[in-house]
Design a protein around this motif. Structure first.
Motif, short mmCIF file in Angstrom:
data_model
loop_
_atom_site.label_atom_id
_atom_site.label_comp_id
_atom_site.label_asym_id
_atom_site.label_seq_id
_atom_site.Cartn_x
_atom_site.Cartn_y
_atom_site.Cartn_z
N PRO A 24 0.84 -1.20 0.00
CA PRO A 24 0.00 0.00 0.00
C PRO A 24 0.87 1.24 0.00
O PRO A 24 1.93 1.26 0.64
CB PRO A 24 -0.76 -0.12 1.32
CG PRO A 24 0.15 -0.87 2.22
CD PRO A 24 1.00 -1.76 1.35
N CYS A 25 0.43 2.28 -0.69
CA CYS A 25 1.25 3.49 -0.79
C CYS A 25 0.40 4.74 -0.59
O CYS A 25 -0.57 4.95 -1.30
CB CYS A 25 1.88 3.61 -2.18
SG CYS A 25 2.80 2.16 -2.68
N ASP A 108 5.12 -2.83 3.65
CA ASP A 108 5.00 -1.38 3.49
C ASP A 108 5.92 -0.93 2.37
O ASP A 108 6.98 -1.50 2.16
CB ASP A 108 5.43 -0.66 4.78
CG ASP A 108 4.39 -0.81 5.88
OD1 ASP A 108 3.32 -1.39 5.60
OD2 ASP A 108 4.66 -0.35 7.01
N ALA A 109 5.50 0.13 1.69
CA ALA A 109 6.28 0.61 0.54
C ALA A 109 7.36 1.61 0.97
O ALA A 109 8.08 2.12 0.14
CB ALA A 109 5.35 1.25 -0.47
N LYS A 147 6.21 6.88 20.21
CA LYS A 147 5.58 5.87 19.35
C LYS A 147 5.95 4.47 19.83
O LYS A 147 5.10 3.58 19.91
CB LYS A 147 6.00 6.07 17.88
CG LYS A 147 5.38 5.05 16.96
CD LYS A 147 5.04 5.60 15.59
CE LYS A 147 4.24 4.57 14.80
NZ LYS A 147 3.68 5.07 13.58
N ARG A 215 12.08 5.22 8.14
CA ARG A 215 11.54 5.52 6.83
C ARG A 215 12.61 6.03 5.88
O ARG A 215 13.40 6.88 6.24
CB ARG A 215 10.50 6.63 6.98
CG ARG A 215 9.12 6.18 6.71
CD ARG A 215 8.15 7.29 6.97
NE ARG A 215 6.83 6.76 6.68
CZ ARG A 215 6.34 6.67 5.46
NH1 ARG A 215 7.01 7.11 4.43
NH2 ARG A 215 5.14 6.13 5.27
N GLY A 221 1.96 7.96 7.72
CA GLY A 221 0.53 8.21 7.50
C GLY A 221 -0.26 7.95 8.76
O GLY A 221 -1.48 7.89 8.73
N TYR A 222 0.44 7.75 9.88
CA TYR A 222 -0.22 7.48 11.15
C TYR A 222 0.08 8.55 12.18
O TYR A 222 0.83 8.32 13.12
CB TYR A 222 0.22 6.12 11.71
CG TYR A 222 -0.57 4.96 11.18
CD1 TYR A 222 -1.87 4.73 11.62
CD2 TYR A 222 -0.02 4.10 10.26
CE1 TYR A 222 -2.60 3.67 11.13
CE2 TYR A 222 -0.75 3.02 9.76
CZ TYR A 222 -2.04 2.81 10.21
OH TYR A 222 -2.75 1.75 9.73
N1 UDP Z 1 -0.40 3.91 3.98
C1 UDP Z 1 -1.55 3.82 3.19
N2 UDP Z 1 -2.67 4.54 3.57
C2 UDP Z 1 -2.69 5.31 4.69
C3 UDP Z 1 -1.52 5.35 5.51
C4 UDP Z 1 -0.40 4.65 5.12
O1 UDP Z 1 -1.58 3.12 2.19
O2 UDP Z 1 -3.71 5.92 4.98
C5 UDP Z 1 0.79 3.12 3.56
C6 UDP Z 1 2.10 3.88 3.57
O3 UDP Z 1 2.36 4.44 2.32
C7 UDP Z 1 3.11 2.81 3.94
C8 UDP Z 1 2.31 1.86 4.83
O4 UDP Z 1 0.93 2.09 4.51
O5 UDP Z 1 3.55 2.09 2.80
C9 UDP Z 1 2.57 2.07 6.31
O6 UDP Z 1 2.23 3.37 6.67
P1 UDP Z 1 3.19 4.33 7.51
O7 UDP Z 1 4.60 4.16 7.09
O8 UDP Z 1 2.61 5.69 7.38
O9 UDP Z 1 2.97 3.79 8.97
P2 UDP Z 1 4.08 3.62 10.13
O10 UDP Z 1 5.20 2.83 9.51
O11 UDP Z 1 4.50 5.00 10.48
O12 UDP Z 1 3.38 2.90 11.22
#
Ligand code: UDP
Ligand code: MG
Length: 329
Positions: A24-25, A108-109, A147, A215, A221-222
């Motif tokens: 997902p991206c 994750d992307a 976090k 990253r 996105g959170y």
């Molecule tokens: N992502 C998405 N939709 C969203 C939030 C995040 O598709 O509403 C994707 C984001 O591009 C990433 C993956 O989900 O590839 C994990 O999200 P993120 O890195 O933001 O989360 P974290 O790693 O901070 O928990």
């Protein structure tokens, strides 16, 4: 540049591949090429036939354009654009609905999950005849202490509250058997907490320990607000304990009230009644807040019930490149 048209010519995706990779991206344009380079290299070394399903979850940057470009030169890629941002869990669900592989990797992307883990995860799945190999984070590099601490606390509270054995310190980075994917696609719930749903499915699930990187590019996105709603989905989706908390609080307050009654009666008998309003006000506030808390908890579950019964589709696809459209979407 030669543009291939997989729909009209024989290509590696005319049959179901051995492996699907779902990524997902959300606004990952800057890092997408780096991710694809490492992911494709890792997939090639397995020697399996594979497809990569990229899901653009309503990005506002060049993510979709980058996907279209990448796909033009690589028939292993498929791309899906959702009509708006539906959130990480639904973006994953969208990818899962399209994945045709006998096994599916969720990753994750943003390169926080190492694509090179694919080989070892496949080996683990074979060795244990596992249905699921889930990534377990030994370390989380480059994330704030808040976090890390809140994630640690959350996973432990959830385990304590829920009767489903949801492993701690895991994300959605995991390798799934086709059977698990078919079950997930058939689960209709709107509040999707995939790791809980996967744990609920049972079977043989083995951990793969890895170090979560920081990253590469872009932003999480959170933000905090989303982390809270994610936690609420997880807890109310997998536990009735908060509702039972109402009963426990009610029991406690009835006990307190009875104790107070005895005290008041005793003070009337002793002729020392009527003093300050402070104690009265405090008692009043206490019971009032217990009641509000209970109503709030009931409302939370009621609201979720309301959302579930609408049975809306989980996501809307705006554009799709590659693959046969699956029926029923
Ligand atoms: N992502 C998405 N939709 C969203 C939030 C995040 O598709 O509403 C994707 C984001 O591009 C990433 C993956 O989900 O590839 C994990 O999200 P993120 O890195 O933001 O989360 P974290 O790693 O901070 O928990
Ligand atoms: Mg991330």
């Amino acid at each position: 540049m030669t543009v291939q048209h997989p729909e009209t010519t024989a290509h590696p995706m005319s049959q179901a591949p051995a492996l699907s990779i779902v990524a997902p991206c959300l606004n990952e344009a800057a890092g997408l090429d780096a991710f694809l380079a490492r992911m494709i290299a890792a997939a090639e070394t397995t020697g399996l036939s594979y497809e990569i399903v990229l899901v653009d979850d309503g990005s506002t940057d060049q993510t979709w354009a980058r996907m279209v470009q990448a796909r033009a030169s690589n028939p292993h890629l498929r791309a899906l654009r959702l009509s708006r941002n539906f959130g990480h869990q639904r973006a994953l669900s969208a990818g899962l609905s399209r994945a045709r592989g006998a096994r599916v990797l969720l990753i994750d992307a943003d390169l926080q999950d190492p694509p090179e883990a694919l080989g070892p995860m496949l080996a683990l799945m074979d060795a244990h005849h596992a249905d699921v190999v889930y990534g377990r984070r030994l370390e989380r590099a480059g994330e704030s202490w808040f976090k890390k601490a809140s994630a640690r606390l959350f996973y432990r509270v959830l385990r304590w509250l829920s009767s489903t054995d949801i492993p701690a310190d895991t994300g959605d980075f995991r390798l799934l058997s086709g059977r698990i994917v078919a079950h997930l696609n058939a689960m209709p719930e709107q509040q999707r907490y995939l790791r809980g749903m996967i744990a609920w499915l049972g079977g043989t699930q083995v951990p793969y320990d890895y170090r979560r990187e920081s990253r590469g590019t872009g932003q999480t996105g959170y933000p905090l607000r989303r982390m809270f709603s994610f936690a609420a989905d997880a807890i109310t989706g997998f536990s009735m304990a908060p509702l039972r908390l109402c009963l426990a609080l009610a029991g406690l307050s009835i006990g307190l009230a009875l104790g107070l009654l005895v005290y008041v009666l005793a003070s009337v008998v002793a002729g020392s009644a009527v003093r300050g309003w402070a104690s009265l006000a405090m008692i009043f506030l206490f019971f009032q807040s217990v009641q509000l808390l209970c109503i709030g908890l009931v409302g939370e579950y009621l609201g979720r019930l309301f959302m579930e019964q609408k049975r809306r589709p989980l996501f809307i696809v705006a554009d799709e490149l590659g693959g046969d459209p699956s029926p029923g979407d």
